[in-house]
Design an enzyme around this catalytic site. Structure first.
Site, short mmCIF file in Angstrom:
data_model
loop_
_atom_site.label_atom_id
_atom_site.label_comp_id
_atom_site.label_asym_id
_atom_site.label_seq_id
_atom_site.Cartn_x
_atom_site.Cartn_y
_atom_site.Cartn_z
N ALA A 65 39.98 40.41 46.88
CA ALA A 65 39.22 39.78 47.71
C ALA A 65 39.53 38.12 48.05
O ALA A 65 40.80 37.97 47.48
CB ALA A 65 37.64 39.54 46.82
N GLY A 111 39.31 43.91 44.52
CA GLY A 111 38.59 44.71 45.61
C GLY A 111 39.09 45.72 46.25
O GLY A 111 38.42 46.69 46.73
N GLU A 114 39.13 48.89 44.17
CA GLU A 114 37.53 49.20 44.12
C GLU A 114 37.23 50.00 45.52
O GLU A 114 36.50 50.84 45.53
CB GLU A 114 36.78 48.06 43.92
CG GLU A 114 36.91 47.59 42.60
CD GLU A 114 36.10 46.26 42.22
OE1 GLU A 114 35.12 46.28 41.44
OE2 GLU A 114 36.29 45.06 42.88
N GLU A 134 40.80 41.08 37.68
CA GLU A 134 40.01 39.99 37.81
C GLU A 134 39.86 39.02 36.47
O GLU A 134 39.54 37.96 36.60
CB GLU A 134 38.54 40.57 38.06
CG GLU A 134 38.09 41.15 39.41
CD GLU A 134 38.71 42.27 39.56
OE1 GLU A 134 38.54 42.95 40.63
OE2 GLU A 134 39.58 43.06 38.76
#
Length: 259
Positions: A65, A111, A114, A134
């Site tokens: 991200a 992300g 994901e 993260e």
């Protein structure tokens, strides 16, 4: 039509390329909005039978991200960020009645991992790398990663990845069941399209029902995803998250205090 995506439709297969190669295709608000719109296009356009998602350039699928967008968010804003991403993009990809396959070329981190996991299955190029780092930012995965990683590779391996923040290579991802095939980079899109061409010859309603039934194995309560959203938001109220994101943007090691 899209600010951050390139799309092309050929023989019923929509190729979606996340096109921010200078930022290693990192997810920001614009990419999330474009992905939400392209899922709507996949769902509603009868000419599209299936789709693949990949990243522009040889280095990265999606390298995570855009951390600069996290700075200064409150607990509630963090929750909203996760919930909007899950509801508008990640859950919709997973539940789409038409197959959406991840063609992972390079880094799939945070992300990006994901996003790949929300696809119905994944192919990886030999240089692909996967991870949920993260924890290095004082955060947890917030786009369904805590749930889908456990579903795909098992609790022990998922926790090792999430707690260390380490990356695994394509061969390990194949061994762990995170990806279905590893292929040379120059063959990635060809091989992915070949699988989709086979799927496109099958009965569309039966294909859709296979997807729905397979998703039902993991239960429809969504309780785990709700738990993740709440805990992701809770991280935004911590000193460690502020330190982790600041250190990342300042390119230094974070000093975590557990507060």
């Amino acid at each position: 039509m899209y600010q951050t995506l390139l799309t092309s439709l050929d023989n019923g297969i929509l190729t979606v390329t996340i096109n921010r190669p200078d930022k290693l295709n990192a997810l920001n608000k614009d990419v999330i909005a474009d992905l939400a719109a392209v899922v709507t296009e996949i769902e509603s356009n009868a000419e599209i039978r299936s789709a693949l998602i990949t990243g522009a350039g040889p280095k990265s699928f999606v390298a995570g991200a855009d951390i600069s967008e996290f700075v200064g968010l409150s607990k509630e804003e963090g929750e909203t960020l996760a919930r909007q991403g899950q509801e508008t993009v990640f859950n919709r990809i997973e539940r789409c009645a038409k197959p959406i396959v991840g063609a992972v070329n390079g880094f799939a981190l945070g992300g990006g991992c994901e996003l790949a996991m929300s696809c119905h299955f994944r192919l990886a190029s030999e240089n692909a790398k996967f991870g949920q780092p993260e924890v290095n930012l004082g955060l947890i995965p917030g786009y369904g990663g805590t749930q889908r990683l456990v579903q795909l590779v098992g609790k022990g391996r998922a926790l090792e990845l999430m707690l260390t923040g380490n990356m695994i290579d394509a061969a390990t991802a194949l061994q762990w069941g995170l990806v279905n095939h590893v292929v040379p980079q120059e063959e990635l899109l060809t091989r992915t399209r070949a699988l989709l061409e086979t799927i496109n010859t099958k009965a569309p309603l039966a294909v859709a029902h296979c997807i729905t039934a397979a998703n039902a194995v993991f239960g429809a309560s969504g309780e785990g995803f709700e738990k993740e959203i709440g805990l992701f938001g809770a991280c935004f109220a911590t000193d460690d998250m502020r330190e982790g994101t600041t250190a990342f943007l300042e390119k230094r090691k974070p000093q975590f205090t557990g507060k």
